[in-house]
Write a protein that holds these residues in place. Structure first.
Motif, PDB file in Angstrom:
ATOM      1  N   LEU A 170      -0.443   6.573   3.792  1.00 33.72           N
ATOM      2  CA  LEU A 170      -1.547   6.399   3.107  1.00 33.72           C
ATOM      3  C   LEU A 170      -2.718   5.732   3.918  1.00 33.72           C
ATOM      4  N   MET A 171      -2.475   5.030   4.808  1.00 31.74           N
ATOM      5  CA  MET A 171      -3.703   4.520   5.511  1.00 31.74           C
ATOM      6  C   MET A 171      -3.670   5.229   6.862  1.00 31.74           C
ATOM      7  N   LYS A 172      -3.358   6.514   6.787  1.00 29.29           N
ATOM      8  CA  LYS A 172      -3.527   7.271   7.894  1.00 29.29           C
ATOM      9  C   LYS A 172      -4.875   7.533   8.633  1.00 29.29           C
ATOM     10  N   SER A 173      -5.947   7.609   7.850  1.00 31.22           N
ATOM     11  CA  SER A 173      -7.244   7.898   8.280  1.00 31.22           C
ATOM     12  C   SER A 173      -8.011   6.521   8.997  1.00 31.22           C
ATOM     13  N   GLU A 174      -7.437   5.374   8.430  1.00 28.96           N
ATOM     14  CA  GLU A 174      -7.880   4.070   8.909  1.00 28.96           C
ATOM     15  C   GLU A 174      -7.012   3.845  10.417  1.00 28.96           C
ATOM     16  N   LEU A 175      -5.801   4.283  10.238  1.00 30.61           N
ATOM     17  CA  LEU A 175      -5.007   3.783  11.541  1.00 30.61           C
ATOM     18  C   LEU A 175      -5.501   4.835  12.746  1.00 30.61           C
ATOM     19  N   ASN A 211      -1.249  10.600  -2.504  1.00 29.13           N
ATOM     20  CA  ASN A 211      -2.091   9.577  -3.383  1.00 29.13           C
ATOM     21  C   ASN A 211      -1.158   8.704  -3.346  1.00 29.13           C
ATOM     22  N   GLY A 212      -1.715   7.625  -3.655  1.00 33.57           N
ATOM     23  CA  GLY A 212      -0.874   6.349  -3.920  1.00 33.57           C
ATOM     24  C   GLY A 212      -1.807   5.015  -3.500  1.00 33.57           C
ATOM     25  N   HIS A 213      -0.952   3.815  -3.699  1.00 36.09           N
ATOM     26  CA  HIS A 213      -1.772   2.747  -3.603  1.00 36.09           C
ATOM     27  C   HIS A 213      -0.787   1.770  -2.911  1.00 36.09           C
ATOM     28  N   PHE A 231      -5.644  -1.403  -2.353  1.00 36.93           N
ATOM     29  CA  PHE A 231      -5.957  -0.229  -1.419  1.00 36.93           C
ATOM     30  C   PHE A 231      -5.418   0.870  -2.308  1.00 36.93           C
ATOM     31  N   TYR A 232      -6.248   2.155  -2.725  1.00 35.64           N
ATOM     32  CA  TYR A 232      -5.549   3.193  -3.281  1.00 35.64           C
ATOM     33  C   TYR A 232      -6.174   4.212  -2.471  1.00 35.64           C
TER      34      TYR A 232
END
Lengths: 491, 466
Positions: free
Chosen positions: B8-13, B57-59, B65-66
């Motif tokens: 889910l946090m792929k882009s940020e990571l 999709n998810g939070h 964070f979603y």
């Protein structure tokens, strides 16, 4: 007959022109593209008459419909009726002539031809689209090339004229945009011309939207008092630019007024018809009288275009089948005539380096071909029988006379009077330029070159064919006009 | 849980990873700019491409964070923008003495924007916004020897501090009025009382600052003019875009119930923003100031689209996608010219066509797209914004917007006219454009022509909404 070809050929021509190596290639590519388009238009006309003769009574022929933006119910919907075919024929004639006349452009040749073809692409797309959004798209495509054509290759106060023209035309199209959105949201979300024509739009909405659309398109066709871009734009534009501007672009407006504004909103067309008639009568008379005062050949033709395009709107405002047929015929006739007029003025200017009537004289002896063409086009402009101008204007007057009320009669008579004025300024200009003693420095000028001759012959042929055998044009346009008028009459 | 977290946090990571790589390069042996820049460009390209895979999709963290498909798409637009900036401003970036720092700051700001777009809670939103704005102020100061650059950075810092204050005040008022700061719970607590409207107005004010909506726009022109072009383009495209995404999400989801209130606010703000932005742009000489005011006017158009709930989202996202290409192409050309000749005034562009036809055509295309002239994509973008605005039947509003398109055309044409028509004894000399810059410019130009005509892109964005 695949209507997409009408868009694809100019597109390919434009791309090929961009990719070409030298000036000679650009010229021949553009010429080939324009001629191909001309042949295609003639084939289209033949195919159309054949279909109609075969008993196909559909309102639009050769329809094609592709979904473009489903979220906004926008479809790439194409189709033609008699009026569109007439306009396409006109466009293809003018484009060929325009390409030929510009043969000697040396400055940025590639860009020049690219813009010319782009402009024609906009016009073709405009005349065949049946979706208001797509129609608007093509309308705007035809605006910006004019700005660059005038601004880069023009003469005189070209930057001013180019700006004025671009801003006024974009202003017009902004009104058209609002009008189209008004139709979209008040009709249950449709941009489709044919389905909109079957819906009855609430009269309150019509009362607001009709003026927006009519004035918006009217700017293109020089509706009074929004005609002021015409003289400046035409006089500053390069020859082919003026030809396209007056011959094609001003017709976009007339076509839009008829096809979009009047056709979709018949009740409002009735309510506003008197205002249209008054404004167009003023344009006719004002244009004619203003022309009398001009000394520059291009201004003469520009103001006379205001006057002649007034006839188009007058025909539409009269709301009879004959008058509307006449209006379309006037668009075709004026398109050919004014393109020829500007072409001849361009040829004269290239040789004499002046456009002032008083500085020319006796050109008939020096350049017989150009002067003869000048004669023919002048006579066409003042409505000599046997040439296209007479046919078109006569049809409008006959159609106008079908309205029995005193108001319509007076407007018709007033418009007729302008012909006298036209005769005065045309004959005076021809007399000064072609007749009389030769001016000193003008005795050694050469006559038209092959490309100029060809361009002139193509347009003269169009004028004479319509003038002598107008029946085919009438048969082409009248059924389509009848459909529109039946809707307006509420049948 | 860990898998969820990773995906889910792929882009940020990925962004964090790139920041760390840069950090190691910096504290390690260091690299020459000529070598580092291509590496960075490749990393950013990988980052952009990676954005399209493994999306879910998810939070996370409660509802702090979603993420969903639309959010991922928005993040991809921003990634693309940053990648393009790294290509377009290559000439300047190569020269800057602190390249790794510049990118660390830029990517941190980008990270902040990602969190901001994904935030499901006003507090999270505030934190992310701070992360997204403080590095930008430092970036504005990157022309170290120029006074104007420091001046711009100073103005930027003050104005963001001020707007953060307003935002915090708004958030605390909202908490006081509703007892919650979670986006999911807010709708249930809103009743449109005067107190809530006041709190909401504070929130809008903070957004308006960041988006430089009139009358909160006064910082924009000075900051744009003072900053190096890489920063200016980041500010005007990436930063504006991200705030617009959040703004629209905030209005349409938690504050949906207050539609009547914010509709009126948006209409008023849109009208004055368009008019003031356009009128000021008319008289600008410096190309960066000129683009600053033009971008204010563009924001006005974005507001027109936003006011058209619920069709607005698609139109706004679509417009921003186009805006990224058009505005970056314009800034790219301005950057090339300013880097090679030091000239930034519109008058200096006179006669440019004689010497640099390629740059002129790109700039013309970009400006036509900004002005909304077919067949460029900007035409479709603007038209859909205006159509969304018309959905409520406010025709006068749409007419104002349409007339503003004409005013804007006038000043865009001014630049075109300078390049193609005006004569100049000493035009800018022939510039040998760097091949990466050329590639990026051609990419932008192709996108400007194609994004509009390829109509499925709009449908694709529309489909992400559901």
């Amino acid at each position: 007959m695949n209507l997409l070809l009408l868009i694809i050929i100019p597109l390919l021509t434009a791309v090929a022109a961009l990719l070409s190596r030298n000036k000679q290639q650009v010229r021949w590519i553009s010429f080939a593209g324009a001629v191909a388009q001309l042949i295609l238009s003639i084939i289209l006309y033949c195919a159309f008459t054949k279909e109609r003769a075969g008993g196909n009574e559909a309102e639009m022929l050769f329809e094609q419909n592709y979904a473009l933006f489903p979220a906004w119910h926008i479809n790439f919907h194409l189709g033609v009726d008699g009026i569109s075919i007439a306009m396409i024929l006109l466009t293809s004639f003018v484009v060929v002539a325009g390409v030929l006349v510009s043969w000697n452009i040396e400055k940025m040749t590639k860009e020049f031809y690219f813009l010319l073809i782009l402009l024609s692409l906009g016009a073709y797309g405009f005349f065949i689209s049946l979706d208001l959004f797509v129609l608007f798209f093509f309308l705007e495509i035809a605006v910006i090339p004019k700005y660059l054509l005038i601004g880069i290759w023009g003469s005189g106060k070209k930057e001013y004229s180019a700006n004025k023209l671009a801003l006024m035309l974009m202003g017009g199209s902004a009104l058209v945009l609002v009008g189209i959105l008004g139709l979209y949201f008040s009709s249950g979300h449709s941009f489709d011309l044919l389905s909109l024509s079957k819906i009855k739009i609430a009269e309150d909405t019509q009362r607001i939207v009709f003026p927006l659309l009519f004035v918006g398109f009217g700017v293109f066709t020089a509706i009074f008092p929004l005609h002021t871009w015409v003289p400046d734009g035409h006089s500053s534009a390069p020859t082919a630019g003026s030809m396209f501007l007056a011959g094609i672009s001003m017709k976009l407006g007339g076509y839009g007024c008829l096809r979009v504004a009047a056709y979709l909103m018949p009740e409002a067309a009735h309510q506003y018809s008197n205002i249209i008639i008054i404004l167009s009568s003023i344009a006719i008379l004002y244009g004619a009288f203003a022309t009398m005062m001009q000394k520059d050949l291009k201004y003469i033709n520009a103001y006379s275009s205001v006057s002649h395009c007034g006839f188009v709107l007058l025909g539409i405002g009269m709301l009879t089948t004959t008058a509307v047929t006449g209006a379309v015929m006037q668009m075709v006739s004026h398109g050919l005539m004014t393109a020829l007029f500007f072409a001849v003025i361009g040829m004269i200017y290239d040789r004499t380096h002046t456009r002032q009537v008083s500085e020319m004289g006796g050109l008939m002896k020096v350049m017989p071909f150009i002067s003869t063409v000048f004669f023919i086009v002048g006579l066409c402009s003042l409505g000599l029988p046997g040439l296209s101008g007479f046919v078109a204007e006569m049809t409008i007057f006959m159609g106008s006379w079908e309205n029995a009320s005193a108001f319509h009669r007076i407007a018709t008579i007033a418009a007729c009077m302008s012909i006298v004025v036209t005769a005065v300024y045309i004959l005076r200009a021809i007399g000064q330029v072609a007749m009389g003693p030769i001016k000193k420095n003008q005795s050694q000028l050469r006559d038209a070159t092959w490309n100029e001759k060809l361009a002139a012959i193509i347009l003269v042929a169009g004028i004479i064919v319509i003038g002598i055998i107008p029946g085919w044009l009438n048969d082409l346009v009248r059924p389509a006009a009848e459909i529109i008028m039946n809707k307006i009459a509420g049948k | 849980m860990l898998n969820d977290f990773l995906i889910l946090m792929k882009s940020e990571l990925v962004i964090t990873l790139i920041i760390f790589i840069l950090l190691f390069i910096k504290i390690g042996k260091g690299m020459k700019n000529e070598n580092l820049l291509p590496l960075l460009q490749v990393l950013l390209l990988v980052n952009f491409i990676a954005g399209f895979f493994f999306n879910k999709n998810g939070h996370l963290f409660g509802d702090m964070f979603y993420t969903n498909e639309l959010i991922v798409f928005e993040k991809n637009i921003l990634n693309l923008g940053v990648y393009l900036i790294s290509l377009l401003c290559a000439d300047w970036l190569k020269k800057t003495p602190h390249l790794p720092e510049f990118f660390m700051l830029m990517l941190s700001a980008l990270l902040g924007m990602f969190f901001m777009i994904s935030s499901g809670n006003l507090l999270m939103f505030y934190l992310a916004l701070e992360l997204a704005s403080i590095p930008v102020a430092a970036m504005a100061n990157f022309d170290l020897e120029k006074k104007r650059s420091s001046e711009g950075a100073m103005k930027m810092i003050f104005s963001s501090a001020f707007s953060s204050g307003i935002l915090l005040f708004g958030i605390s008022l909202i908490y006081g009025a509703t007892g919650t700061i979670s986006f999911a719970e807010l709708p249930g607590q809103l009743d449109g009382s005067a107190f809530q409207i006041l709190a909401f107005a504070m929130l809008i004010g903070a957004f308006a600052f960041k988006l430089s909506i009139v009358p909160f726009h006064l910082w924009t022109a000075d900051v744009y003019e003072g900053s190096p072009i890489a920063t200016t383009s980041f500010l005007s495209v990436i930063s504006k875009g991200s705030i617009a995404f959040v703004f629209i999400a905030a209005l349409y989801i938690p504050f949906q119930k207050m539609f009547e209130t914010w509709y009126l606010m948006l209409v008023i703000l849109a009208v004055i923003t368009m008019i003031i932005g356009n009128l000021f742009a008319l008289r600008q000489q410096n190309i960066k100031r000129f683009l600053a005011f033009s971008s204010i006017a563009q924001v006005g158009f974005i507001l027109v689209g936003m006011s058209g709930y619920p069709d607005g989202t698609t139109a706004v996202v679509y417009f921003i996608l186009i805006y990224v290409f058009s505005n970056l192409a314009a800034f790219g050309v301005a950057s090339v010219i300013s880097e090679h000749s030091g000239k930034e005034n519109i008058d200096d562009y006179k006669g440019l066509y004689k010497t640099n036809p390629f740059l002129c055509w790109i700039l013309t295309l970009a400006l036509f797209s900004l002005a909304g002239i077919p067949p460029t994509a900007g035409f479709f973008g603007k038209l859909f914004l205006i159509s969304s605005g018309a959905a409520k039947g406010a025709y006068w509003f749409v007419t104002v917007a349409a007339l503003n398109m004409i005013i804007s055309l006038y000043y865009y044409l001014r630049v075109v006219r300078a390049m193609f028509m005006d004569k100049n004894e000493q035009p800018v000399e022939k510039i040998k454009t760097n091949s990466t810059v050329k590639f990026a410019l051609i990419l932008c130009a192709a996108a400007i022509v194609l994004v509009g005509l390829l109509s499925w892109i709009y449908d694709y964005i529309q489909s992400l909404m559901n």
